[in-house]
Design an enzyme around this catalytic site. Structure first.
Site, short mmCIF file in Angstrom:
data_model
loop_
_atom_site.label_atom_id
_atom_site.label_comp_id
_atom_site.label_asym_id
_atom_site.label_seq_id
_atom_site.Cartn_x
_atom_site.Cartn_y
_atom_site.Cartn_z
N HIS A 47 0.82 -1.22 0.00
CA HIS A 47 0.00 0.00 0.00
C HIS A 47 0.85 1.26 0.00
O HIS A 47 0.38 2.35 0.32
CB HIS A 47 -0.96 -0.01 1.20
CG HIS A 47 -2.04 -1.03 1.07
ND1 HIS A 47 -2.82 -1.42 2.13
CD2 HIS A 47 -2.47 -1.76 0.02
CE1 HIS A 47 -3.68 -2.34 1.73
NE2 HIS A 47 -3.49 -2.57 0.46
N GLY B 169 -2.50 -8.39 12.96
CA GLY B 169 -3.04 -7.05 13.09
C GLY B 169 -3.66 -6.45 11.84
O GLY B 169 -3.44 -5.28 11.52
N1 APR Z 1 -1.82 -6.16 18.04
C1 APR Z 1 -2.35 -6.86 16.99
N2 APR Z 1 -3.48 -6.49 16.33
C2 APR Z 1 -4.12 -5.38 16.78
C3 APR Z 1 -3.64 -4.61 17.87
C4 APR Z 1 -2.43 -5.04 18.50
N3 APR Z 1 -1.90 -4.39 19.54
N4 APR Z 1 -4.49 -3.55 18.06
C5 APR Z 1 -5.48 -3.68 17.12
N5 APR Z 1 -5.26 -4.78 16.36
C6 APR Z 1 -6.05 -5.29 15.24
C7 APR Z 1 -7.53 -4.92 15.25
O1 APR Z 1 -8.27 -5.81 16.06
C8 APR Z 1 -7.88 -5.03 13.77
O2 APR Z 1 -8.28 -6.36 13.43
O3 APR Z 1 -5.54 -4.71 14.05
C9 APR Z 1 -6.56 -4.71 13.05
C10 APR Z 1 -6.52 -3.33 12.38
O4 APR Z 1 -7.44 -3.33 11.32
P1 APR Z 1 -7.61 -2.03 10.40
O5 APR Z 1 -7.65 -0.83 11.25
O6 APR Z 1 -8.76 -2.32 9.50
O7 APR Z 1 -6.25 -1.94 9.59
P2 APR Z 1 -5.77 -2.80 8.31
O8 APR Z 1 -6.42 -4.13 8.26
O9 APR Z 1 -4.29 -2.76 8.29
O10 APR Z 1 -6.33 -1.88 7.11
C11 APR Z 1 -6.08 -2.31 5.79
O11 APR Z 1 -7.06 -0.32 4.91
O12 APR Z 1 -7.31 1.86 5.43
C12 APR Z 1 -6.71 1.01 4.56
O13 APR Z 1 -4.73 1.18 3.28
C13 APR Z 1 -5.20 1.12 4.59
O14 APR Z 1 -3.54 -0.63 4.73
C14 APR Z 1 -4.77 -0.19 5.23
C15 APR Z 1 -5.90 -1.13 4.88
#
Ligand code: APR
Length: 233
Positions: free
Chosen positions: A107, A175
């Protein structure tokens, strides 16, 4: 010497949460504070590039202050026993700063800018000067934009990521809410016999595959994963 198993790791914003970087969809996450349409689409860049620059300038300044967490370092440690390939959705550079050798950003990267001209040349951001505005141009005179894959844009590294996923002996997901495609679709390239582990304190819906869910944060979850791998291998 036996070939080291290929451990492919798919990481998301949760990987960096313990480094003080907000995730996107958790409560208080980035998409609660900002509208995606205002800051993370090509249309937003056309309509209000100054607001887009402000959004990424703020994230860049925060990243420069942040440090890798124990979860990042635990992945580096696993390189002693495994051929570790990280496919990250994160635009931060914390995997590299922790010392991980093989990191593919699907990304984009916050610490890089790209020319909006035909060359699309990519430039490293000087951490001393993390803020950009419309006056910042490439040598050909075209505005520089954040080197980020915005919603609605192609994911140029996807084929490379799929090829890596297809070679996995073990898949570890850390995560990510697995809600964003095509990143979440990388599971389809993982051989059916490959064991899949998930580290996330929350439930994450992963269809059609059995997943060993370690319901903890990245750092504590990696300790448990490390123990499991040591007993298994
Ligand atoms: N350790 C592990 N996981 C965690 C922690 C932690 N300390 N804190 C939160 N999480 C988890 C949450 O439960 C959730 O499932 O991390 C995840 C974060 O999810 P999102 O906020 O949706 O992020 P992500 O999946 O990386 O988003 C994907 O979306 O916004 C776009 O381009 C952006 O790369 C990003 C993509």
């Amino acid at each position: 010497m036996a070939l080291r198993k290929k451990l492919v790791v798919l990481t998301g914003a949760g990987m960096s949460a313990e480094s003080g970087i907000a995730t996107f969809r958790d409560s208080g996450g980035l998409w609660e504070q900002h509208r995606v349409e205002d800051v993370a689409t090509p249309e937003a860049w056309m309509t209000n590039p100054t607001l887009v620059h402000q959004f990424y300038n703020q994230r860049r300044k925060q990243l420069i202050e942040a440090k890798p967490n124990m979860g990042h370092y635990a992945l580096v440690e696993l390189e002693q026993d495994f051929d570790v390939h990280i496919i990250t959705q994160n635009v931060d550079d914390l995997h590299e700063r922790a010392g991980s050798l093989k990191v593919l950003h699907i990304h984009g990267e916050l610490m890089k800018m790209r020319s909006t001209g035909p060359s699309e040349e990519v430039f490293k951001v000087n951490p001393e000067k993390p803020e950009y505005c419309l006056e910042d141009k490439c040598p050909e005179g075209y505005p520089l934009r954040p080197h980020i894959v915005w919603f609605g844009e192609m994911v140029p590294e996807y084929e490379n990521a799929a090829a890596i996923a297809a070679k996995a002996d073990i898949l570890l997901i850390i995560g990510t809410s697995m809600q964003v495609y095509p990143a979440a679709g990388l599971l389809h390239y993982v051989k059916p016999t490959v064991p899949i582990y998930l580290i996330d304190p929350q439930d994450v819906s992963i269809a059609f595959r059995d997943v060993h869910h370690i319901k903890k944060g990245a750092s504590e979850g990696m300790k448990e994963f490390g123990r499991m791998m040591r007993t298994k291998n």
